[in-house]
Design a protein around this motif. Structure first.
Motif, PDB file in Angstrom:
ATOM      1  N   THR A 291       0.819  -1.207   0.000  1.00 33.11           N
ATOM      2  CA  THR A 291       0.000   0.000   0.000  1.00 33.11           C
ATOM      3  C   THR A 291       0.850   1.254   0.000  1.00 33.11           C
ATOM      4  OG1 THR A 291      -1.812   1.131   1.170  1.00 33.11           O
ATOM      5  CG2 THR A 291      -0.090   0.150   2.519  1.00 33.11           C
ATOM      6  N   LYS A 292       0.192   2.381  -0.260  1.00 32.17           N
ATOM      7  CA  LYS A 292       0.787   3.682  -0.037  1.00 32.17           C
ATOM      8  C   LYS A 292       0.692   4.004   1.460  1.00 32.17           C
ATOM      9  CE  LYS A 292      -1.300   6.671  -2.539  1.00 32.17           C
ATOM     10  NZ  LYS A 292      -0.229   7.703  -2.442  1.00 32.17           N
ATOM     11  N   PRO A 293       1.686   4.697   2.019  1.00 32.87           N
ATOM     12  CA  PRO A 293       1.700   4.914   3.467  1.00 32.87           C
ATOM     13  C   PRO A 293       0.880   6.121   3.927  1.00 32.87           C
ATOM     14  CG  PRO A 293       3.761   5.658   2.511  1.00 32.87           C
ATOM     15  CD  PRO A 293       2.982   5.031   1.391  1.00 32.87           C
ATOM     16  N   LEU A 310       5.516  -0.838   1.395  1.00 29.20           N
ATOM     17  CA  LEU A 310       5.031   0.493   1.040  1.00 29.20           C
ATOM     18  C   LEU A 310       5.641   0.931  -0.284  1.00 29.20           C
ATOM     19  CD1 LEU A 310       5.506   2.061   4.584  1.00 29.20           C
ATOM     20  CD2 LEU A 310       3.443   1.024   3.635  1.00 29.20           C
ATOM     21  N   TYR A 311       4.805   1.483  -1.161  1.00 29.18           N
ATOM     22  CA  TYR A 311       5.281   1.879  -2.485  1.00 29.18           C
ATOM     23  C   TYR A 311       4.702   3.232  -2.871  1.00 29.18           C
ATOM     24  CZ  TYR A 311       0.623   0.795  -4.188  1.00 29.18           C
ATOM     25  OH  TYR A 311      -0.725   0.807  -4.378  1.00 29.18           O
ATOM     26  N   THR A 312       5.319   3.885  -3.814  1.00 27.37           N
ATOM     27  CA  THR A 312       4.930   5.188  -4.378  1.00 27.37           C
ATOM     28  C   THR A 312       4.303   6.118  -3.347  1.00 27.37           C
ATOM     29  OG1 THR A 312       2.779   4.328  -5.131  1.00 27.37           O
ATOM     30  CG2 THR A 312       4.595   4.318  -6.711  1.00 27.37           C
ATOM     31  N   GLY A 322       6.163   6.634   5.729  1.00 29.33           N
ATOM     32  CA  GLY A 322       6.839   5.407   5.329  1.00 29.33           C
ATOM     33  C   GLY A 322       8.209   5.257   5.972  1.00 29.33           C
ATOM     34  N   GLN A 323       8.953   6.350   6.028  1.00 29.79           N
ATOM     35  CA  GLN A 323      10.273   6.296   6.663  1.00 29.79           C
ATOM     36  C   GLN A 323      10.170   5.854   8.116  1.00 29.79           C
ATOM     37  OE1 GLN A 323      11.836  10.295   5.866  1.00 29.79           O
ATOM     38  NE2 GLN A 323      13.413   9.377   4.577  1.00 29.79           N
ATOM     39  N   ALA A 331       7.505  -2.219   8.408  1.00 33.63           N
ATOM     40  CA  ALA A 331       7.245  -2.129   6.968  1.00 33.63           C
ATOM     41  C   ALA A 331       8.563  -2.004   6.234  1.00 33.63           C
ATOM     42  CB  ALA A 331       6.354  -0.927   6.657  1.00 33.63           C
ATOM     43  N   TYR A 332       8.504  -2.298   4.919  1.00 29.44           N
ATOM     44  CA  TYR A 332       9.631  -2.041   4.013  1.00 29.44           C
ATOM     45  C   TYR A 332       9.148  -1.105   2.913  1.00 29.44           C
ATOM     46  CZ  TYR A 332      12.435  -5.781   6.070  1.00 29.44           C
ATOM     47  OH  TYR A 332      13.160  -6.560   6.942  1.00 29.44           O
TER      48      TYR A 332
END
Length: 394
Positions: A291-293, A310-312, A322-323, A331-332
């Motif tokens: 997912t997006k964060p 987590l992506y884009t 996300g960080q 998460a990665y």
């Protein structure tokens, strides 16, 4: 009878979902409280709301780096004088008259725009308590306004950040980001078998390699950035071999829904869904979330103890969300779809790593955050919270 006004915005869906969760919690905590909930721009300036949403989506799609640079440039500042002037001229008159007519005991804002406006009205004499509920894991300056009485935040360090920016005039409660009570941890406990099962209240491993692993892919309410990730996973050897099942949630992105159904169909092995109110059940049924964060989605996944790839991320708030999730080991972050697929396959093959991520969620998840927000709002409005203890026990 106490009266609470809940204000949000429909840019994305997270702010609205937070407001809805708070409304449920307020009514459960005190059945006699009166709650009025609305989106500010949709109610008073619907054309402006439509244009704003369109510009926001275009900015993210066409110039995401520019948006990110603006976010970082403004991050340490409060809303500047120009922004306050625009808010004042566009909304102040109509909203001010409406709020004064309602005369709420408290106004709760889950988006910085109404928080800015109510703070402006308070500076002009509006007599009410203002509570701002921060719905990201990063404290941008646009959340912080003079005349705010209470902040509800997801992280302890935000308390000191707010006090540095605003002094000690506001109370700060670490409540977590409010999510719907439909996200009980017990729901996922019934699904953690195999490969993960709870025994005596503790998570342990239980191997059964023949069971397909389930991946939930979500692009948030706008369905942004989903297609490349779906393509990579659907074309992988693991998916073709029947080792993975995929569920894709397209949100309100109808074009994405039609395209995915046209290319892949809609089968048990690759389900395609539109906007859904069943994310709690979907998260309970899957082994991994891609997912997006967004702040709300991340909070829901934490409450359900669901590891994430987590992506884009949207440059700015989602990037910082996300960080933090990666730093905390829950998460990665995938820099591109190819890396995303590698991370997905690695996590699905290594149950122990997912177990480690689940254990790391203990210090971040707040499944009862909405109840804590309701408690803070009602107590500071001199209203008893008679049912809170009973609700927390559910």
């Amino acid at each position: 009878m106490r009266h609470v006004l809940l204000l949000s915005e429909s840019i994305g869906t997270g702010h609205e979902r937070a407001a809805s969760a708070i409304e449920e919690a307020l009514l459960a905590a005190d059945p006699h409280v009166r709650v009025t909930r609305l989106n500010l721009l949709d109610t008073f300036r619907p054309r402006t709301a439509k244009v704003t949403r369109g510009l926001y989506v275009q900015a993210l799609a066409r110039t995401p780096k520019l948006w990110g640079r603006w976010y970082e440039w403004q991050r340490g500042k409060q809303w500047n004088g120009l922004s306050r002037l625009v808010v004042h001229h566009v909304l102040n008159k109509d909203v001010g008259a409406y709020v004064r007519h309602l005369a709420p005991d408290a106004v709760v804002c889950t988006h910085p725009l109404p928080a800015c406006l109510i703070a402006q009205l308070k500076s002009e004499g509006l007599d009410t308590r203002l509570c701002t509920v921060v719905t990201d894991y990063d404290l941008h300056g646009y959340w912080v306004h003079p005349h705010t009485d209470l902040y509800c935040v997801p992280l302890p360090q935000m308390r000191e950040e707010i006090r540095v920016r605003q002094g000690h005039e506001a109370d700060v409660e670490v409540t977590g980001i409010p999510i719907s009570p439909r996200f009980p941890e017990q729901l996922r406990e019934t699904w953690l078998q195999p490969p993960l099962v709870r025994v005596g209240g503790k998570i342990s491993l239980f191997e059964k390699s023949s069971c397909p692993k389930r991946v939930l892919i979500s692009g948030g309410g706008l369905g942004v950035g989903v297609l490349p990730m779906v393509r990579e996973i659907a074309e992988s050897a693991s998916f073709r071999a029947g080792e993975i099942e995929i569920t894709v949630v397209c949100g309100r992105n109808r074009d994405l829904y039609r395209e995915l159904c046209g290319v892949y169909g809609n089968t048990r092995r690759l389900r395609v869904l539109g906007y859904t109110h069943q994310m709690h059940r979907l998260m309970a049924e899957h082994d991994l979330l891609v997912t997006k964060p967004g702040g709300m989605t991340v909070s829901e996944a934490l409450a359900m103890r669901l590891p994430m790839v987590l992506y884009t991320p949207i440059q700015g708030q989602e990037h910082r969300n996300g960080q933090l999730m990666q730093e905390r080991g829950v998460a990665y972050i995938a820099s591109d779809p190819q890396e995303g697929v590698r991370l997905v396959h690695n996590l699905l093959r290594h149950d122990g790593e997912r177990l480690r991520m689940i254990r790391n969620m203990d210090g971040l998840c707040h499944p009862r955050a909405a109840l804590f927000v309701a408690d803070a709002v009602l107590v500071r409005s001199d209203s008893p919270v008679k049912n809170l203890v009973k609700i927390q026990a559910l």
